[in-house]
Design an enzyme around this catalytic site. Structure first.
Site, PDB file in Angstrom:
ATOM      1  N   CYS A 382      22.603  63.453  -4.300  1.00 35.70           N
ATOM      2  CA  CYS A 382      21.582  64.084  -3.459  1.00 35.70           C
ATOM      3  C   CYS A 382      22.188  65.194  -2.600  1.00 35.70           C
ATOM      4  CB  CYS A 382      20.856  63.028  -2.631  1.00 35.70           C
ATOM      5  SG  CYS A 382      19.219  63.588  -2.167  1.00 35.70           S
ATOM      6  N   HIS A 508      19.015  59.203  -6.450  1.00 36.47           N
ATOM      7  CA  HIS A 508      19.909  58.168  -5.905  1.00 36.47           C
ATOM      8  C   HIS A 508      20.088  57.032  -6.904  1.00 36.47           C
ATOM      9  CE1 HIS A 508      20.190  59.564  -1.703  1.00 36.47           C
ATOM     10  NE2 HIS A 508      19.012  60.101  -1.940  1.00 36.47           N
ATOM     11  N   GLU A 510      22.168  54.763  -6.980  1.00 31.78           N
ATOM     12  CA  GLU A 510      22.621  53.501  -6.369  1.00 31.78           C
ATOM     13  C   GLU A 510      21.488  52.498  -6.162  1.00 31.78           C
ATOM     14  OE1 GLU A 510      22.502  56.449  -4.918  1.00 31.78           O
ATOM     15  OE2 GLU A 510      22.183  56.352  -2.734  1.00 31.78           O
TER      16      GLU A 510
HETATM   17  N1  GLN Z   1      19.106  66.615   3.163  1.00 25.95           N
HETATM   18  C1  GLN Z   1      18.904  66.818   1.780  1.00 25.95           C
HETATM   19  C2  GLN Z   1      17.440  67.016   1.438  1.00 25.95           C
HETATM   20  O1  GLN Z   1      16.581  66.667   2.219  1.00 25.95           O
HETATM   21  C3  GLN Z   1      19.489  65.679   0.967  1.00 25.95           C
HETATM   22  C4  GLN Z   1      18.757  64.392   1.146  1.00 25.95           C
HETATM   23  C5  GLN Z   1      19.530  63.195   0.694  1.00 25.95           C
HETATM   24  O2  GLN Z   1      20.724  63.271   0.452  1.00 25.95           O
HETATM   25  N2  GLN Z   1      18.872  62.067   0.591  1.00 25.95           N
HETATM   26  O3  GLN Z   1      17.111  67.493   0.396  1.00 25.95           O
END
Ligand code: GLN
Length: 537
Positions: A382, A508, A510
């Site tokens: 992410c 994600h 995970e």
């Molecule tokens: N801050 C980034 C976004 O909002 C990544 C978000 C995250 O890593 N969950 O896109």
């Protein structure tokens, strides 16, 4: 068969591991062939934990249907076959929101709206909402007995038991039995007090799970049983363990699942935990040494912030028969001379996890550059993907001012920019790209090799995305977009094919990894770390 309910409360202190206790009971009941669902009721007033800082409340766990929920749901999914949805987690905020909107609509027909019965009725119907089709529903009440805000939940489960009958619902209370070194004794007083508080509000626990660092001897169990009004066999030692996956095994040894069957009047069925036992054995005694993974993030001082990540890496280790040692690296501290070398030097792989805000980003970019140039396995998740793209744009494509609009809104090169549909939306609650989305993988990529198929589905939680306007330049210089949504609108995975292992994803992974089913990307990353370790010997 009508659903049977197991209510779990906690006493004395928080963080005793109610979530793990609930998940472990779920595992044991599934091992006996019952279909199980789990639910978390959280007394705080936030509608969901999405707006809470991970420093406050640990990781925000994302469900398939895109709800930002409590991290205990992660334990439920990892330990059992439950797939959680928005109805597996209710907070006071969500309960009140619904009561208040009914009041505004006039549904209460002029009545005075009160905690009892209106809020408690709402809680009971939230519990029943997920029961259908399950033999057993485990309901965990967040917080500690004695908190003002948990009272409506406790009152609701008291009523629930009264309405459903003795053999259809049981109360399990998790408490602390500390060992006081100076006295050389296990102390039962905190447990007595907490059970007294519970009984004062009309709940007599059926089973006490006593968290301790050693097995509780018979005479102490007897004492607890007498003072707390429970049978001696229902005083269970919940002893500290080496890995959390041992918890169900320890509880089974104490006879917990057998007592539950009896109390709930459930038919006897054999239990099969063989595969679980094997997995725990593998986790505890891996044959192939250890690999060190450096996690460069902003919340590393508080491990609960990366709960699922932590577990998924452990699963990657299980799949590779190696121990994964985590080296938490505070991204903020990577600035000074030699700090980077020192922090990253011992690592066999670097991971940059999800996160929000600019804090620590400079350090993450440095760590990624280091991993890219020194050919150390890299896994970005992410924010980790977004940083990998920024790093590549700056240092490979020469766009020195490339940035994410999240960090520098006026950047001349917004290689990461706000999701198009969120342009102009300033409110923070529940407005991200959330939950599961399909993704198509390119043959021959690291990702494709890991998954072994081209269609996957993963969970998301972000507000920013890769700006396709820069892709042509970046792919020409060696970046590969190996995963995209089927409509090719969103970039989901980028890799550097010339690198031994460099992969980052916008989702994600995970959240979907389980000890019995390690996630392909964690399996392949740890595999790459092992290969790198080989070159270092
Ligand atoms: N801050 C980034 C976004 O909002 C990544 C978000 C995250 O890593 N969950 O896109």
């Amino acid at each position: 068969m009508a659903t049977k309910y197991i209510f779990i409360t906690g006493g004395v202190v928080s963080s005793l591991g109610k979530g793990l206790a609930a998940a472990s009971i779920g595992r044991l009941m599934e091992a006996r062939g019952f279909s199980v669902t789990l639910q978390k009721l959280d007394p705080y007033l936030n509608v969901d934990p999405g707006t809470m800082s991970p420093f406050q409340h640990g990781e925000v766990y994302v469900t398939e249907d895109g709800v930002e929920s409590d991290l205990d749901l992660g334990h439920y999914e990892r330990f059992t076959s439950t797939v959680c949805t928005r109805d597996n987690n209710f907070t006071s905020g969500k309960i009140y929101e619904s009561v208040i909107s009914k009041e505004r609509r006039g549904d209460y027909l002029g009545g005075t709206v009160q905690v009892i019965p209106h809020v408690t009725d709402e809680i009971k119907s939230a519990i029943r909402k997920i029961s259908k089709g399950h033999d057993i529903q485990i309901v965990e009440i967040g917080g500690t007995v004695g908190d003002i805000e948990s009272l409506p939940f406790l009152e609701a489960i008291r009523q629930f038991r009264l309405e459903s009958g003795r053999n259809d619902a049981v109360f399990v209370h998790l408490t602390l039995v500390p060992y006081i070194g100076a006295a050389g004794e296990l102390k039962t007083k905190p447990t007595q007090h907490s059970v007294r508080d519970l009984r004062a509000i009309g709940i007599q626990p059926d089973i006490l799970m006593c968290r301790t660092d050693r097995f509780i001897p018979k005479e102490i169990k007897k004492k607890i049983a007498l003072f707390c009004n429970v049978p001696e066999e229902a005083v269970i030692t919940a002893k500290d363990v080496e890995t959390i996956y041992e918890v169900p095994l320890v509880l089974a040894k104490e006879g917990l699942d057998a007592i539950l069957l009896k109390l709930l009047d459930l038919p006897y069925r054999d239990k099969n935990m063989d595969d679980w036992v094997q997995m725990v054995e593998k986790a505890r005694h891996p044959k192939d040494g250890e690999v060190i993974v450096g996690i460069v993030g902003k919340y590393v001082t508080y491990e609960d912030s990366y709960k699922s990540l932590n577990e998924a890496l452990t699963h990657g280790g299980i799949a590779n028969d190696t121990r994964v040692k985590l080296r938490w690296i505070e991204a903020d501290n990577l600035g000074g001379d030699g700090a980077l070398e020192e922090a990253i030097g011992p690592c066999h792989g670097i991971l940059v996890p999800g996160g929000f805000g600019i804090r620590g980003v400079a350090g993450m970019l440095e760590a990624i550059r280091h991993a890219r140039e020194r050919r150390i396995p890299f896994f970005g998740i992410c924010l980790g993907l977004q940083c990998a793209v920024i790093e590549f744009a700056r240092n490979v494509c020469g766009l020195k001012e490339a940035d994410s609009a999240e960090f520098t809104p006026a950047t001349p090169h917004p290689v990461i920019y706000k999701l198009r549909e969120l342009e102009g939306v300033e409110e923070l609650g529940g407005n991200m790209r959330l939950g599961k989305w399909p993704c198509i993988l390119e043959a021959g990529s690291f990702a494709y090799q890991a998954y072994g198929r081209s269609e996957i589905s993963e969970r998301h939680r972000h507000r920013y995305e890769v700006n396709r306007a820069y892709l042509e330049d970046m792919t020409r210089r060696g970046l590969r977009v190996s995963g995209q949504t089927p409509d090719r609108r969103f970039v989901e995975i980028v890799e550097i094919p010339e690198h031994p292992y460099f992969l980052s994803c916008q989702f994600h992974p995970e959240f979907k990894s389980k000890p019995m089913l390690p996630h392909p990307l964690f399996r392949s990353f740890i595999g790459a770390c092992k290969r790198y370790r080989q070159t270092q010997r």
